[in-house]
Design an enzyme around this catalytic site. Structure first.
Site, PDB file in Angstrom:
ATOM      1  N   TYR A 397       0.875  -1.167   0.000  1.00 41.75           N
ATOM      2  CA  TYR A 397       0.000   0.000   0.000  1.00 41.75           C
ATOM      3  C   TYR A 397       0.916   1.222   0.000  1.00 41.75           C
ATOM      4  O   TYR A 397       1.792   1.370   0.865  1.00 41.75           O
ATOM      5  CB  TYR A 397      -0.896   0.025   1.239  1.00 41.75           C
ATOM      6  CG  TYR A 397      -1.837   1.209   1.281  1.00 41.75           C
ATOM      7  CD1 TYR A 397      -3.124   1.107   0.771  1.00 41.75           C
ATOM      8  CD2 TYR A 397      -1.429   2.433   1.813  1.00 41.75           C
ATOM      9  CE1 TYR A 397      -3.985   2.191   0.810  1.00 41.75           C
ATOM     10  CE2 TYR A 397      -2.275   3.516   1.851  1.00 41.75           C
ATOM     11  CZ  TYR A 397      -3.563   3.390   1.344  1.00 41.75           C
ATOM     12  OH  TYR A 397      -4.411   4.462   1.368  1.00 41.75           O
ATOM     13  N   SER A 399       1.636   5.137   0.400  1.00 41.58           N
ATOM     14  CA  SER A 399       1.156   6.365   1.032  1.00 41.58           C
ATOM     15  C   SER A 399       2.023   7.518   0.566  1.00 41.58           C
ATOM     16  O   SER A 399       3.252   7.469   0.658  1.00 41.58           O
ATOM     17  CB  SER A 399       1.218   6.241   2.558  1.00 41.58           C
ATOM     18  OG  SER A 399       0.914   7.464   3.179  1.00 41.58           O
ATOM     19  N   LEU A 470      -2.902   9.973   8.338  1.00 42.71           N
ATOM     20  CA  LEU A 470      -3.785   8.889   8.786  1.00 42.71           C
ATOM     21  C   LEU A 470      -3.219   7.535   8.376  1.00 42.71           C
ATOM     22  O   LEU A 470      -3.215   6.580   9.158  1.00 42.71           O
ATOM     23  CB  LEU A 470      -5.188   9.099   8.204  1.00 42.71           C
ATOM     24  CG  LEU A 470      -6.199   7.953   8.425  1.00 42.71           C
ATOM     25  CD1 LEU A 470      -6.485   7.787   9.914  1.00 42.71           C
ATOM     26  CD2 LEU A 470      -7.484   8.224   7.652  1.00 42.71           C
ATOM     27  N   GLU A 471      -2.732   7.435   7.139  1.00 47.02           N
ATOM     28  CA  GLU A 471      -2.148   6.179   6.663  1.00 47.02           C
ATOM     29  C   GLU A 471      -0.902   5.811   7.465  1.00 47.02           C
ATOM     30  O   GLU A 471      -0.704   4.644   7.835  1.00 47.02           O
ATOM     31  CB  GLU A 471      -1.806   6.322   5.176  1.00 47.02           C
ATOM     32  CG  GLU A 471      -3.017   6.518   4.294  1.00 47.02           C
ATOM     33  CD  GLU A 471      -2.666   7.031   2.907  1.00 47.02           C
ATOM     34  OE1 GLU A 471      -3.537   6.995   2.032  1.00 47.02           O
ATOM     35  OE2 GLU A 471      -1.511   7.461   2.694  1.00 47.02           O
ATOM     36  N   LEU A 472      -0.054   6.806   7.755  1.00 46.83           N
ATOM     37  CA  LEU A 472       1.145   6.543   8.548  1.00 46.83           C
ATOM     38  C   LEU A 472       0.791   6.060   9.945  1.00 46.83           C
ATOM     39  O   LEU A 472       1.365   5.094  10.451  1.00 46.83           O
ATOM     40  CB  LEU A 472       1.994   7.812   8.621  1.00 46.83           C
ATOM     41  CG  LEU A 472       3.227   7.745   9.516  1.00 46.83           C
ATOM     42  CD1 LEU A 472       4.208   6.713   8.984  1.00 46.83           C
ATOM     43  CD2 LEU A 472       3.897   9.111   9.626  1.00 46.83           C
TER      44      LEU A 472
END
Length: 585
Positions: A397, A399, A470-472
């Site tokens: 994924y 980011s 948010l992804e991190l």
């Protein structure tokens, strides 16, 4: 509303009972912030209040026989025992107001600590005066100018001297002609070593028919005269000194310097620099500095600075360590020369150890140069394909910061190579998410269903409140909770650590970091792609499949606009249509 600075940190002001004393408003202790003359010009007025010990309410001070004001100072003439308490000065005009408090202690004569019984009691600390040996100077009693303003007659001053060697006190006239009182001042014609010590002056003046007095003390010290060089020098290390150091141990580099005192500017410093940076600027916990005063000789200081290096490494031998000294008259720096202290093996073991060291060196060189290739080879033989051990849907994924050059790098380079050349299943939120869904829920779902989270770090990444942040956070939380997700940082462009958010600063220290180096990383055989493959899940593909995937990507990239040539993946093989046709077949 009035801004309250609280109580001053300068400490309490002490005044002797029965003597005239003053409290200075601490607001004006920093002229760059508050200046009395400027404040008056701006229409500010100064008011005084006090909160006496044992009372609960502040009371305004009205100027009377005992209380008067001279600029920023409030005078008590004389001070009484019940005047102890908190004194508040307030500076205000129609639009602004500031106030600060200061504590006043009124001491009785028996409460004052004195070194000899003959000393007059003094509540305020002694002021320091330096006089060059064999030179002259005029001493004036502190606060005399205020007594001159307030007195109705000419003030008188009595001078006393305390001999520190004999613990004797004597009142002027002294026993020699090198010191003479002229008016209210004490004139030194020739300063000698025996004349050092404490001098006391008692000022008597008349105000509104009342005789008042106060006593101040002056510490007089001799210094070397101005004709003696005041340029600082480094006493140690000498120019030819070599420090012997050992790796994997704590080392201490000592620097000692002589810093003469300059009367109009007493500032002087000694410090270490490492590669041109001070220890504070270096911001490395392995390096620390300790300064101390070794000796004081008539105002000149011999200062020592010790640089402590924890766990000294061989790489530190290549660093530049400099010791520097400074005062207003000059600056001097000297480089410390280091030599590694190596213990030689015994004669009986020299040959065996020599051969062993050579072999170890060869292995180290081979590993240091080809460690990525060796690691990839080992993974291809003994590694396990994670697709058979988990239920994840995506391998990677990605980011990244949206609407930035990092997005162009992800879409035109990174995604194509990962999917079409290396055979990974890649998830990109903007491409794979369904319309109408909730961004937060879908982001957490995609991260949870991926084996790796690839974070593209650049100047625009991880702004507070962004989706990238948010992804991190989701990836880091998954790692912390024991999940099978692994976070990988890809540094697309260098970023100063101070500009990163807290989560990314912590991740930068603990997680794997792969650096994209522009032109050096364009080729698929570059160190960047090898390093990235080490961090990604294992994929076994045949040589023909890998060749076909690569050529397909190259052909697709060759049809793009020339502005995408930064990917560096277009090579001569893409110009061979027969090979592409074979792969398509």
């Amino acid at each position: 509303m009035c801004y309250d600075w609280g109580e001053s940190s300068e400490g309490a002001v002490s005044v002797l009972h029965g003597e005239a004393g003053s409290v200075s408003c601490p607001l004006f202790s920093h002229p760059s912030v508050y200046n009395y003359t400027s404040a008056q010009s701006a229409g500010h007025n100064l008011f005084w209040y006090r909160l006496l010990d044992g009372h609960d309410l502040e009371q305004p001070i009205t100027y009377s026989l005992r209380f008067s004001r001279d600029r920023e100072r409030l005078w008590l003439q004389p001070a009484a025992a019940n005047d102890s308490g908190q004194y508040i000065c307030m500076l205000r005009n129609k639009s602004s107001c500031s106030k600060i408090a200061m504590r006043l202690k009124v001491l009785r004569p028996e409460e004052v600590v004195r070194s000899t019984s003959c000393e007059p009691p003094v509540a305020m600390p002694a002021t320091q005066e330096w006089i060059g040996l064999q030179e002259g100077k005029t001493l004036n009693c502190p606060d005399l100018q205020y007594a001159v303003k307030m007195s109705e007659i000419e003030p008188t001053v009595s001078w006393y001297y305390v001999n520190p060697d004999k613990s004797e006190c004597s009142q002027y006239p002294f026993w020699n002609n090198d010191r003479e009182q002229r008016g209210t001042s004490l004139q030194f014609y020739t300063m000698l070593i025996p004349y050092q010590g404490l001098y006391f002056c008692t000022v008597r003046y008349q105000r509104r028919g009342r005789m008042l007095h106060f006593t101040r003390s002056i510490k007089v010290s001799g210094i070397y005269p101005e004709r003696v060089s005041k340029v600082p020098t480094i006493l140690y290390p000498t120019e030819h000194k070599i420090f012997s150091v050992r790796t994997n141990s704590d080392e201490r580099l000592t620097c000692r310097g002589l810093l003469p005192l300059i009367l109009h500017n007493s500032s002087r410093k000694i410090w270490w620099t490492v590669d041109g940076n001070t220890v504070v600027e270096l911001n490395n916990h392995r390096f620390s500095q300790k300064n101390s005063i070794v000796k004081e000789d008539f105002g000149d200081l011999t200062m020592e600075s010790v640089l402590v290096i924890e766990d000294f490494q061989s790489e530190d031998l290549k660093r530049e360590f400099n010791c520097s000294v400074w005062n207003e008259q000059g600056f001097l720096t000297r480089r410390a020369q280091l030599k590694e202290d190596v213990s030689l093996p015994t004669v009986e073991l020299s040959c065996g150890l020599g051969v062993t060291l050579v072999l170890m060196l060869l292995l180290f060189v081979v590993y240091h140069v080809f460690w990525l290739e060796l690691l990839l080879l080992y993974r291809s033989w003994f590694g396990t394909d994670e697709r058979h051990t988990d239920d994840k849907e995506f391998d990677v994924y990605i980011s990244y910061a949206r609407n930035s050059e990092e997005e162009q790098f992800v879409l035109s380079t990174l995604r194509s190579v990962l999917e079409n050349v290396l055979g990974y299943s890649v998830c990109i939120f903007d491409r794979d998410s369904l319309p109408g869904g909730t961004i937060t829920d879908e982001t957490l779902s995609f991260v949870a269903r991926s084996r790796r989270l690839l974070v593209i770090v650049g100047p625009n990444y991880a702004c507070q409140g962004s989706q990238a942040l948010l992804e991190l956070k989701a990836g880091i939380d998954s790692m912390a909770l024991g999940g099978h997700l692994k976070v990988i940082l890809v540094q697309y462009k260098p970023v100063q650590r101070q500009s990163l958010v807290r989560e990314l600063r912590r991740a930068h220290v603990a997680l794997a970091l792969v650096r994209w180096q522009g032109d050096k990383s364009k080729e698929l055989t570059s160190r960047f792609w090898k390093r990235l493959r080490v961090e990604l899940p294992l994929r076994r593909i045949s040589r023909d499949e890998e060749r076909c995937n690569k050529e397909a990507v190259l052909m697709r990239l060759s049809s793009q606009n020339s502005t995408n040539s930064q990917t560096g993946l277009i090579s001569n093989t893409s110009k061979n249509p027969q090979k592409v046709f074979d792969c398509a077949a």
